[in-house]
Design a protein around this motif. Structure first.
Motif, mmCIF file in Angstrom:
data_model
loop_
_atom_site.group_PDB
_atom_site.id
_atom_site.type_symbol
_atom_site.label_atom_id
_atom_site.label_comp_id
_atom_site.label_asym_id
_atom_site.label_seq_id
_atom_site.Cartn_x
_atom_site.Cartn_y
_atom_site.Cartn_z
ATOM 1 N N ASN A 10 0.871 -1.173 0.000
ATOM 2 C CA ASN A 10 0.000 0.000 0.000
ATOM 3 C C ASN A 10 0.906 1.220 0.000
ATOM 4 N N THR A 15 -2.732 3.737 -3.188
ATOM 5 C CA THR A 15 -2.810 2.752 -4.262
ATOM 6 C C THR A 15 -2.066 1.485 -3.860
ATOM 7 N N TYR A 16 -2.394 0.407 -4.561
ATOM 8 C CA TYR A 16 -1.770 -0.881 -4.287
ATOM 9 C C TYR A 16 -0.813 -1.261 -5.410
ATOM 10 N N THR A 73 -9.848 -2.658 -6.677
ATOM 11 C CA THR A 73 -9.362 -2.293 -5.342
ATOM 12 C C THR A 73 -10.157 -3.037 -4.270
ATOM 13 N N LYS A 76 -8.911 -6.600 -4.016
ATOM 14 C CA LYS A 76 -7.593 -6.650 -3.370
ATOM 15 C C LYS A 76 -7.736 -6.443 -1.867
ATOM 16 N N GLU A 77 -8.610 -5.520 -1.465
ATOM 17 C CA GLU A 77 -8.793 -5.256 -0.033
ATOM 18 C C GLU A 77 -9.435 -6.440 0.681
#
Length: 96
Positions: A10, A15-16, A73, A76-77
Motif C-alpha cells: 500500500n 494505491t496498491y 481495489t 484486493k482489499e
C-alpha cells in the motif's frame, strides 16, 4: 525447494502495488529505500507490506501476480483483510 512470494504494497497515495520476488526482505528494502527511481513505488513511499503469500512454484506465483494485478481495489482489499469468501462475488460484474 525455492520459495516465491506474491505481495501487495500500500503506497502513501493509497494505491496498491502487486509484485513477485524470491527474496521478500531484499525486495522490501528496495521498495522502502527507493532503489529504482523510475519504479511505480518510488514516488509513493513510504510503502507498507499489506499482504504476501508463499508459493513453491514460480509459474503459479507469476500467474497469481498477474491475476491479482487485474483485480479491483475492493477485491484486493478483501484479500488483504482475509475475507476470502467475498472474493468470488467481487469478481462478478454489477449490472444496472
Amino acid at each position: 525447494m525455492k520459495l516465491s512470494y506474491v505481495y501487495i504494497l500500500n503506497g502513501s497515495d493509497g494505491t496498491y502495488y502487486t509484485g513477485i520476488t524470491s527474496n521478500l526482505e531484499k525486495r522490501m528494502f528496495g521498495h522502502t529505500n527507493g532503489k529504482h527511481k523510475g519504479s511505480y513505488t518510488f514516488s509513493r513511499r513510504p510503502v507498507e507490506l499489506v499482504f504476501y503469500a508463499k508459493l513453491t512454484n514460480i509459474a503459479l506465483a507469476t500467474q497469481k501476480e498477474k491475476q491479482i494485478k487485474k483485480w479491483s481495489t475492493a477485491k484486493k482489499e478483501a484479500l488483504i483483510n482475509g475475507k476470502y469468501d467475498a472474493l468470488p462475488n467481487l469478481a462478478k460484474k454489477k449490472f444496472q
